[in-house]
Design a protein around this motif. Structure first.
Motif, PDB file in Angstrom:
ATOM      1  N   ILE A   1      39.892  42.621  30.137  1.00 27.96           N
ATOM      2  CA  ILE A   1      39.107  41.716  29.274  1.00 27.96           C
ATOM      3  C   ILE A   1      37.342  41.730  29.255  1.00 27.96           C
ATOM      4  N   LYS A   2      37.508  41.697  30.893  1.00 24.72           N
ATOM      5  CA  LYS A   2      35.822  42.700  31.083  1.00 24.72           C
ATOM      6  C   LYS A   2      35.427  44.034  30.762  1.00 24.72           C
ATOM      7  N   SER A   3      36.799  44.643  30.797  1.00 23.53           N
ATOM      8  CA  SER A   3      36.158  45.569  29.576  1.00 23.53           C
ATOM      9  C   SER A   3      35.743  46.255  28.256  1.00 23.53           C
ATOM     10  N   LYS A   4      36.307  45.040  28.161  1.00 23.34           N
ATOM     11  CA  LYS A   4      35.886  45.150  26.370  1.00 23.34           C
ATOM     12  C   LYS A   4      34.666  44.355  26.327  1.00 23.34           C
ATOM     13  N   ASN A   5      34.138  43.325  26.988  1.00 27.47           N
ATOM     14  CA  ASN A   5      32.741  42.647  26.198  1.00 27.47           C
ATOM     15  C   ASN A   5      31.953  43.673  26.948  1.00 27.47           C
TER      16      ASN A   5
ATOM     17  N   ASP B   1      44.605  39.626  37.071  1.00 21.50           N
ATOM     18  CA  ASP B   1      43.410  40.386  37.875  1.00 21.50           C
ATOM     19  C   ASP B   1      43.649  41.920  36.381  1.00 21.50           C
ATOM     20  N   ALA B   2      44.644  42.568  36.593  1.00 26.56           N
ATOM     21  CA  ALA B   2      45.244  43.334  35.876  1.00 26.56           C
ATOM     22  C   ALA B   2      44.324  42.545  33.756  1.00 26.56           C
ATOM     23  N   THR B   3      45.237  41.706  33.700  1.00 28.09           N
ATOM     24  CA  THR B   3      44.423  40.936  32.637  1.00 28.09           C
ATOM     25  C   THR B   3      42.776  40.779  32.655  1.00 28.09           C
ATOM     26  N   LEU B   4      42.492  40.466  33.423  1.00 30.57           N
ATOM     27  CA  LEU B   4      40.445  40.135  33.326  1.00 30.57           C
ATOM     28  C   LEU B   4      40.343  41.306  33.922  1.00 30.57           C
ATOM     29  N   GLU B   5      40.636  42.307  34.033  1.00 31.02           N
ATOM     30  CA  GLU B   5      40.162  43.553  33.888  1.00 31.02           C
ATOM     31  C   GLU B   5      39.881  44.088  32.488  1.00 31.02           C
TER      32      GLU B   5
ATOM     33  N   ALA C   1      37.686  28.426  33.517  1.00 35.93           N
ATOM     34  CA  ALA C   1      36.199  29.542  33.136  1.00 35.93           C
ATOM     35  C   ALA C   1      36.675  29.943  31.977  1.00 35.93           C
ATOM     36  N   ASN C   2      35.042  31.231  32.767  1.00 37.13           N
ATOM     37  CA  ASN C   2      35.339  31.855  31.741  1.00 37.13           C
ATOM     38  C   ASN C   2      35.787  33.150  32.827  1.00 37.13           C
ATOM     39  N   PRO C   3      36.954  33.268  31.727  1.00 35.43           N
ATOM     40  CA  PRO C   3      37.324  34.507  32.299  1.00 35.43           C
ATOM     41  C   PRO C   3      36.476  35.800  33.262  1.00 35.43           C
TER      42      PRO C   3
ATOM     43  N   GLU D   1      46.732  30.826  30.827  1.00 39.04           N
ATOM     44  CA  GLU D   1      46.657  31.253  30.354  1.00 39.04           C
ATOM     45  C   GLU D   1      45.147  31.879  30.165  1.00 39.04           C
ATOM     46  N   ILE D   2      45.250  33.176  29.356  1.00 39.60           N
ATOM     47  CA  ILE D   2      44.458  33.898  29.372  1.00 39.60           C
ATOM     48  C   ILE D   2      43.579  34.042  28.113  1.00 39.60           C
ATOM     49  N   TYR D   3      42.470  34.370  27.986  1.00 39.76           N
ATOM     50  CA  TYR D   3      42.568  34.816  26.329  1.00 39.76           C
ATOM     51  C   TYR D   3      40.827  35.257  27.181  1.00 39.76           C
ATOM     52  N   PRO D   4      39.880  35.791  25.661  1.00 40.68           N
ATOM     53  CA  PRO D   4      38.816  36.537  25.641  1.00 40.68           C
ATOM     54  C   PRO D   4      37.862  35.909  26.316  1.00 40.68           C
ATOM     55  N   SER D   5      37.676  33.731  26.018  1.00 40.22           N
ATOM     56  CA  SER D   5      36.263  33.140  26.046  1.00 40.22           C
ATOM     57  C   SER D   5      37.417  32.375  27.071  1.00 40.22           C
ATOM     58  N   GLU D   6      38.525  32.446  27.477  1.00 35.00           N
ATOM     59  CA  GLU D   6      38.493  31.072  28.525  1.00 35.00           C
ATOM     60  C   GLU D   6      39.947  31.447  29.500  1.00 35.00           C
ATOM     61  N   ILE D   7      39.807  31.294  30.403  1.00 33.88           N
ATOM     62  CA  ILE D   7      41.365  31.070  31.726  1.00 33.88           C
ATOM     63  C   ILE D   7      41.294  29.950  31.644  1.00 33.88           C
ATOM     64  N   SER D   8      42.760  29.557  31.967  1.00 32.77           N
ATOM     65  CA  SER D   8      43.140  28.177  31.977  1.00 32.77           C
ATOM     66  C   SER D   8      44.453  27.866  32.719  1.00 32.77           C
TER      67      SER D   8
END
Length: 85
Positions: free
Chosen positions: A81-85, A75-79, A27-29, A5-12
């Motif tokens: 999330i990272k681009s929104k921060n 990787d696409a999902t993490l990217e 972890a923090n995504p 599960e990948i959310y803006p505040s956590e990947i689990s």
């Protein structure tokens, strides 16, 4: 089974082994990273997630092609999330 599960505040990751043992990791995504390794020819495209001071294996039961596909999706999902921060 494994559930990612990948959310803006956590990947689990929640893994249930065949013997019923449940293992969890989170972890923090923003800092999480997926990796593919070729383990000295023993395992083709060994997939891991690294974060929170730990690196865990993903998809041991998948084919190398499936592990590559999962890595692309992670990787696409993490990217995103990272681009929104």
């Amino acid at each position: 089974t494994e559930t990612i599960e990948i959310y803006p505040s956590e990947i689990s990751v929640l893994r249930e082994d065949p013997n019923g043992k449940i293992i969890s990791w989170s972890a923090n995504p923003y800092w999480a990273k997926s990796n593919l390794y070729n383990r000295n020819g023993l395992v083709e495209d060994y997939l891991t997630l690294k974060g929170n001071g730990r690196e865990i294996e993903l998809g041991a039961f998948l084919t190398p092609e499936e592990r590559r596909s999962i890595k692309i999706k992670i990787d696409a999902t993490l990217e995103k999330i990272k681009s929104k921060n």
